[in-house]
Design a protein around this motif. Sequence first.
Motif, PDB file in Angstrom:
ATOM      1  N   ARG A 155       0.806  -1.214   0.000  1.00 51.71           N
ATOM      2  CA  ARG A 155       0.000   0.000   0.000  1.00 51.71           C
ATOM      3  C   ARG A 155       0.849   1.279   0.000  1.00 51.71           C
ATOM      4  N   LEU A 156       2.169   1.126   0.038  1.00 57.02           N
ATOM      5  CA  LEU A 156       3.047   2.288   0.112  1.00 57.02           C
ATOM      6  C   LEU A 156       3.471   2.781  -1.264  1.00 57.02           C
ATOM      7  N   ALA A 157       3.641   4.098  -1.368  1.00 57.28           N
ATOM      8  CA  ALA A 157       4.265   4.680  -2.545  1.00 57.28           C
ATOM      9  C   ALA A 157       5.749   4.316  -2.534  1.00 57.28           C
ATOM     10  N   PRO A 158       6.411   4.358  -3.688  1.00 55.92           N
ATOM     11  CA  PRO A 158       7.852   4.057  -3.716  1.00 55.92           C
ATOM     12  C   PRO A 158       8.626   4.926  -2.724  1.00 55.92           C
ATOM     13  N   GLY A 159       9.457   4.282  -1.918  1.00 53.32           N
ATOM     14  CA  GLY A 159      10.255   5.001  -0.924  1.00 53.32           C
ATOM     15  C   GLY A 159       9.569   5.187   0.407  1.00 53.32           C
ATOM     16  N   GLY A 160       8.295   4.790   0.516  1.00 53.99           N
ATOM     17  CA  GLY A 160       7.567   4.967   1.768  1.00 53.99           C
ATOM     18  C   GLY A 160       7.950   3.946   2.818  1.00 53.99           C
ATOM     19  N   ASN A 161       7.569   4.212   4.069  1.00 54.50           N
ATOM     20  CA  ASN A 161       7.881   3.270   5.143  1.00 54.50           C
ATOM     21  C   ASN A 161       6.694   3.095   6.085  1.00 54.50           C
ATOM     22  N   ILE A 162       6.794   2.052   6.892  1.00 52.54           N
ATOM     23  CA  ILE A 162       5.867   1.817   8.000  1.00 52.54           C
ATOM     24  C   ILE A 162       6.629   2.091   9.290  1.00 52.54           C
ATOM     25  N   THR A 163       6.059   2.901  10.166  1.00 56.63           N
ATOM     26  CA  THR A 163       6.646   3.098  11.491  1.00 56.63           C
ATOM     27  C   THR A 163       5.692   2.493  12.511  1.00 56.63           C
ATOM     28  N   GLN A 164       6.265   1.758  13.467  1.00 61.65           N
ATOM     29  CA  GLN A 164       5.444   0.993  14.413  1.00 61.65           C
ATOM     30  C   GLN A 164       5.856   1.269  15.846  1.00 61.65           C
ATOM     31  N   LEU A 165       4.865   1.558  16.698  1.00 52.88           N
ATOM     32  CA  LEU A 165       5.076   1.673  18.133  1.00 52.88           C
ATOM     33  C   LEU A 165       5.324   0.296  18.708  1.00 52.88           C
ATOM     34  N   SER A 166       6.330   0.171  19.568  1.00 56.31           N
ATOM     35  CA  SER A 166       6.546  -1.124  20.233  1.00 56.31           C
ATOM     36  C   SER A 166       7.413  -0.957  21.470  1.00 56.31           C
ATOM     37  N   TYR A 167       7.073  -1.749  22.494  1.00 58.08           N
ATOM     38  CA  TYR A 167       7.878  -1.810  23.708  1.00 58.08           C
ATOM     39  C   TYR A 167       8.902  -2.932  23.649  1.00 58.08           C
ATOM     40  N   LEU A 168       8.871  -3.742  22.594  1.00 62.21           N
ATOM     41  CA  LEU A 168       9.747  -4.911  22.511  1.00 62.21           C
ATOM     42  C   LEU A 168      11.177  -4.501  22.159  1.00 62.21           C
ATOM     43  N   VAL A 169      12.138  -5.349  22.530  1.00 63.63           N
ATOM     44  CA  VAL A 169      13.542  -5.062  22.245  1.00 63.63           C
ATOM     45  C   VAL A 169      13.975  -5.681  20.921  1.00 63.63           C
ATOM     46  N   LYS A 174       9.320  -9.758  12.173  1.00 66.09           N
ATOM     47  CA  LYS A 174      10.669 -10.048  11.711  1.00 66.09           C
ATOM     48  C   LYS A 174      10.797  -9.793  10.216  1.00 66.09           C
ATOM     49  N   PRO A 175      11.960  -9.311   9.765  1.00 70.99           N
ATOM     50  CA  PRO A 175      12.137  -9.052   8.334  1.00 70.99           C
ATOM     51  C   PRO A 175      12.034 -10.331   7.516  1.00 70.99           C
ATOM     52  N   VAL A 176      11.652 -10.166   6.267  1.00 66.85           N
ATOM     53  CA  VAL A 176      11.598 -11.284   5.324  1.00 66.85           C
ATOM     54  C   VAL A 176      12.637 -11.010   4.251  1.00 66.85           C
ATOM     55  N   GLU A 177      13.615 -11.893   4.145  1.00 68.77           N
ATOM     56  CA  GLU A 177      14.726 -11.672   3.220  1.00 68.77           C
ATOM     57  C   GLU A 177      14.204 -11.459   1.802  1.00 68.77           C
ATOM     58  N   GLY A 178      14.699 -10.402   1.189  1.00 71.23           N
ATOM     59  CA  GLY A 178      14.326 -10.083  -0.175  1.00 71.23           C
ATOM     60  C   GLY A 178      12.989  -9.392  -0.327  1.00 71.23           C
ATOM     61  N   VAL A 179      12.248  -9.228   0.807  1.00 72.31           N
ATOM     62  CA  VAL A 179      10.913  -8.611   0.744  1.00 72.31           C
ATOM     63  C   VAL A 179      10.879  -7.288   1.516  1.00 72.31           C
ATOM     64  N   TYR A 200       9.957  -0.118   8.898  1.00 72.73           N
ATOM     65  CA  TYR A 200       9.918  -1.189   7.896  1.00 72.73           C
ATOM     66  C   TYR A 200       9.917  -0.576   6.494  1.00 72.73           C
ATOM     67  N   ARG A 201      10.770  -1.113   5.639  1.00 69.48           N
ATOM     68  CA  ARG A 201      10.849  -0.667   4.245  1.00 69.48           C
ATOM     69  C   ARG A 201      10.959  -1.885   3.335  1.00 69.48           C
ATOM     70  N   LYS A 202      10.454  -1.738   2.131  1.00 69.70           N
ATOM     71  CA  LYS A 202      10.676  -2.786   1.138  1.00 69.70           C
ATOM     72  C   LYS A 202      12.165  -2.925   0.860  1.00 69.70           C
ATOM     73  N   THR A 203      12.618  -4.139   0.691  1.00 67.31           N
ATOM     74  CA  THR A 203      14.020  -4.368   0.363  1.00 67.31           C
ATOM     75  C   THR A 203      14.279  -3.835  -1.051  1.00 67.31           C
ATOM     76  N   PRO A 204      15.298  -2.980  -1.214  1.00 68.05           N
ATOM     77  CA  PRO A 204      15.578  -2.447  -2.548  1.00 68.05           C
ATOM     78  C   PRO A 204      15.929  -3.565  -3.539  1.00 68.05           C
ATOM     79  N   VAL A 205      15.505  -3.383  -4.754  1.00 73.22           N
ATOM     80  CA  VAL A 205      15.870  -4.336  -5.805  1.00 73.22           C
ATOM     81  C   VAL A 205      17.283  -4.032  -6.252  1.00 73.22           C
ATOM     82  N   ARG A 206      18.166  -4.989  -6.066  1.00 78.98           N
ATOM     83  CA  ARG A 206      19.577  -4.771  -6.393  1.00 78.98           C
ATOM     84  C   ARG A 206      19.871  -5.372  -7.769  1.00 78.98           C
ATOM     85  N   PRO A 207      20.626  -4.660  -8.599  1.00 81.15           N
ATOM     86  CA  PRO A 207      20.966  -5.199  -9.915  1.00 81.15           C
ATOM     87  C   PRO A 207      21.825  -6.453  -9.818  1.00 81.15           C
ATOM     88  N   HIS A 208      21.621  -7.372 -10.718  1.00 77.08           N
ATOM     89  CA  HIS A 208      22.405  -8.613 -10.708  1.00 77.08           C
ATOM     90  C   HIS A 208      23.839  -8.324 -11.168  1.00 77.08           C
TER      91      HIS A 208
END
Length: 208
Positions: A155-169, A174-179, A200-208
């Motif tokens: 649901r995010l525009a390119p470059g957007g992020n999710i910010t989340q409130l949390s008391y956890l350390v 958890k991140p998903v590799e490549g996602v 949280y941000r989408k993992t950038p697409v890296r050139p091969h």
Amino acid sequence: MSNLRPDTPAGREERRARRADLARFFGTWIRKPLSLGAVAPSSATYCATMAAAASTHLDGPILELGPGLGVVTRALLAKGVDPGRITAIEYDADFARTLRERFPRVDVVQGDGFDLDATLGDGGATRFAAILMAIPVVSKPQAERQALFRRYLDRLAPGGNITQLSYLVTPPVKPVEGVFEVSSTPIVWDNIPPARVWIYRKTPVRPH
């Protein structure tokens, strides 16, 4: 943080309003603890930290999930965000009414932040510059949290992020590799309890 001096009538009125909000929030938490992502309204420093970390500099609407009584909403406005950009989804009907009274130019939607398609009724078309999240996810299995955040990230525009409130350390989701990947701010110690903002941000697409 407030610019009002505490020894002025306006400063005393703000303190009274904050105490009333704290009592109201805590009363709601006692009755419906699983519906709230926090045990008390977040501190002004914490809200400013969350607003600063959000990608509000991008063009487009901003989505706030679980605004409660509007402490983060107020921080967004203090940052200079146009209230007309903000859509706030609040599950609690009483809180939603209060938000509409306090922020008449913010689009307050009473509904389920876990089901954006149904709540927004836009068929998934809206892309947000930033999503600020304070609804509880830790009761869900980790795989469900990750699937939920994949949907949010779509649901995010390119470059957007999710910010989340949390008391956890550690990251609540958890991140998903490549996602998507996760980072955090330092702990804000004057919050009750101390908390940090997870980003949280989408993992950038890296050139091969």
